[in-house]
Design a protein around this motif. Structure first.
Motif, PDB file in Angstrom:
ATOM      1  N   TYR A  70      24.280 -88.095  70.021  1.00 14.33           N
ATOM      2  CA  TYR A  70      23.499 -87.162  70.676  1.00 14.33           C
ATOM      3  C   TYR A  70      24.095 -85.793  70.450  1.00 14.33           C
ATOM      4  N   GLY A  80      23.289 -85.663  77.552  1.00 15.81           N
ATOM      5  CA  GLY A  80      23.529 -86.472  76.446  1.00 15.81           C
ATOM      6  C   GLY A  80      24.819 -87.325  76.853  1.00 15.81           C
ATOM      7  N   ASP A  83      24.692 -89.664  79.764  1.00 19.66           N
ATOM      8  CA  ASP A  83      23.984 -90.980  79.202  1.00 19.66           C
ATOM      9  C   ASP A  83      25.086 -91.935  78.324  1.00 19.66           C
ATOM     10  N   LEU A 139      19.027 -82.828  71.335  1.00 24.89           N
ATOM     11  CA  LEU A 139      18.630 -82.510  72.741  1.00 24.89           C
ATOM     12  C   LEU A 139      18.595 -81.004  72.885  1.00 24.89           C
ATOM     13  N   GLN A 202      14.579 -84.793  80.616  1.00 24.12           N
ATOM     14  CA  GLN A 202      15.418 -85.333  79.340  1.00 24.12           C
ATOM     15  C   GLN A 202      16.251 -86.543  80.028  1.00 24.12           C
ATOM     16  N   LYS A 203      16.738 -86.442  81.198  1.00 22.36           N
ATOM     17  CA  LYS A 203      17.530 -87.617  81.814  1.00 22.36           C
ATOM     18  C   LYS A 203      16.552 -88.807  81.968  1.00 22.36           C
ATOM     19  N   LEU A 206      16.260 -90.186  78.349  1.00 23.86           N
ATOM     20  CA  LEU A 206      17.581 -90.800  77.865  1.00 23.86           C
ATOM     21  C   LEU A 206      17.744 -92.194  78.691  1.00 23.86           C
ATOM     22  N   ASN A 207      17.334 -92.187  79.865  1.00 26.13           N
ATOM     23  CA  ASN A 207      17.764 -93.429  80.651  1.00 26.13           C
ATOM     24  C   ASN A 207      16.675 -94.448  79.942  1.00 26.13           C
ATOM     25  N   SER A 210      17.830 -95.220  76.180  1.00 23.66           N
ATOM     26  CA  SER A 210      19.375 -96.029  76.126  1.00 23.66           C
ATOM     27  C   SER A 210      19.228 -97.728  76.974  1.00 23.66           C
TER      28      SER A 210
END
Length: 312
Positions: A70, A80, A83, A139, A202-203, A206-207, A210
């Motif tokens: 990231y 990033g 995460d 990101l 963005q969170k 990424l959640n 991943s």
């Protein structure tokens, strides 16, 4: 042409719902902020196809022994880092598989480092140190951060896989990405404050990436975190609850199996499901390691149990 100083992308535009924000009572301010956030999930769901494609790249990268990087600055980069560091306690995945790079270094997590996001060469340099099978995920809320651009450009030059996560649907850096994830979150309640809707989006991205990747890589059984690190009393209790849910065993049986498996939920679960001791369960798992390409059983748990029971 829109210039950098004109800040013409969507997150920098004024939000008509909040132009009189500073004249409102607290309840109205909170309401406006929450109303704005309510649309973020739909914006992320609209780019589910791109999230899926990026997830498949992550799975193939880790399966082949590569590292997922990231790369970001400011709030985006901090998402990033957040995460990446959560993958160890949740899935026993450390920075040998997923690594976060924040412009300005680790200190920038808590204090802004002036000019770090404008350092193209720093972004390129970290990718020059990457492996030949690695994946670079940029990101950048604006979709134009020079630090991220340097990393993506170097990755392209090296033939590495690239992904961009940005909340600018017209992100210039998208041309450097094999997969561009561009949820359109629109103007922020505070003009340009991408720690708000943009960071939330963005969170969420990424959640999804991943977690879905870890499921595909066999880090779960059913919806249970079987590779979780039980490092305190709460997490040991969670481990025991997962064993009971996954096997139907009593609490005493689950506790005994977990102790015999030296804290490994994975080994304890096979032991309980197959009715064998931890040593035998461990050997069966060694013969059936996690495999993202094993249909219906990426963790290897079901296959190991079937082997032990002679039903495969």
């Amino acid at each position: 042409m829109t210039t950098q100083t004109e800040l013409g992308w969507s997150t920098e535009q004024s939000n008509s719902a909040s132009v009189d924000l500073d004249t409102r009572p607290t309840s109205d301010i909170v309401g406006i902020l929450l109303a704005a956030d309510a649309g973020v999930a739909a914006a992320v769901a609209a780019v589910a196809t791109a999230i899926t494609a990026a997830t498949d790249l992550i799975v193939e990268t880790i399966s082949s022994g590569g590292v997922v990087h990231y790369v970001g600055s400011g709030t985006s980069g901090r998402m990033g880092v957040l995460d990446a560091v959560e993958l160890w306690p949740t899935f026993r995945v450390d920075d040998s598989r997923v690594r976060a790079h924040l412009a300005g270094g680790a200190g920038a997590m808590t204090q802004a480092v002036e000019g770090a996001e404008d350092d193209v060469e720093a972004g390129a340099a970290l990718v020059r140190a990457a492996g030949d099978r690695d994946l670079i995920i940029g990101l950048a809320a604006s979709g134009r951060t020079p630090f991220v651009g340097g990393a993506l450009a170097e990755a392209r030059a090296r033939g590495l896989g690239t992904v961009l996560v940005s909340t600018n649907p017209s992100a210039p850096l998208a041309e450097l990405a094999d997969v561009a994830i561009l949820p359109d979150t629109g103007p922020e309640v505070l003009t340009g404050s991408t720690r708000l809707k943009s960071a939330t989006a963005q969170k969420m991205v990424l959640n999804a990436m991943s977690t879905a990747s870890m499921v595909r890589l066999g880090k779960t059984y059913s919806n249970l975190m079987i590779d979780m690190v039980p490092s305190n009393a709460k997490l040991r209790a969670r481990s025991l609850r997962m064993l009971r849910q996954g096997s139907g065993a009593s609490e005493d049986a689950a506790a005994a199996a977990l102790d015999a498996a030296q804290g490994s939920v994975r080994v304890a679960l096979v032991s309980l499901l197959a009715g064998v001791d931890a040593t035998v369960a461990g050997r069966a798992l060694e013969s059936n390691p996690p495999d993202a390409h094993r249909p219906g059983d990426p963790s290897g748990i079901r296959t190991a149990v079937a082997d032990l029971k002679g039903t495969r």
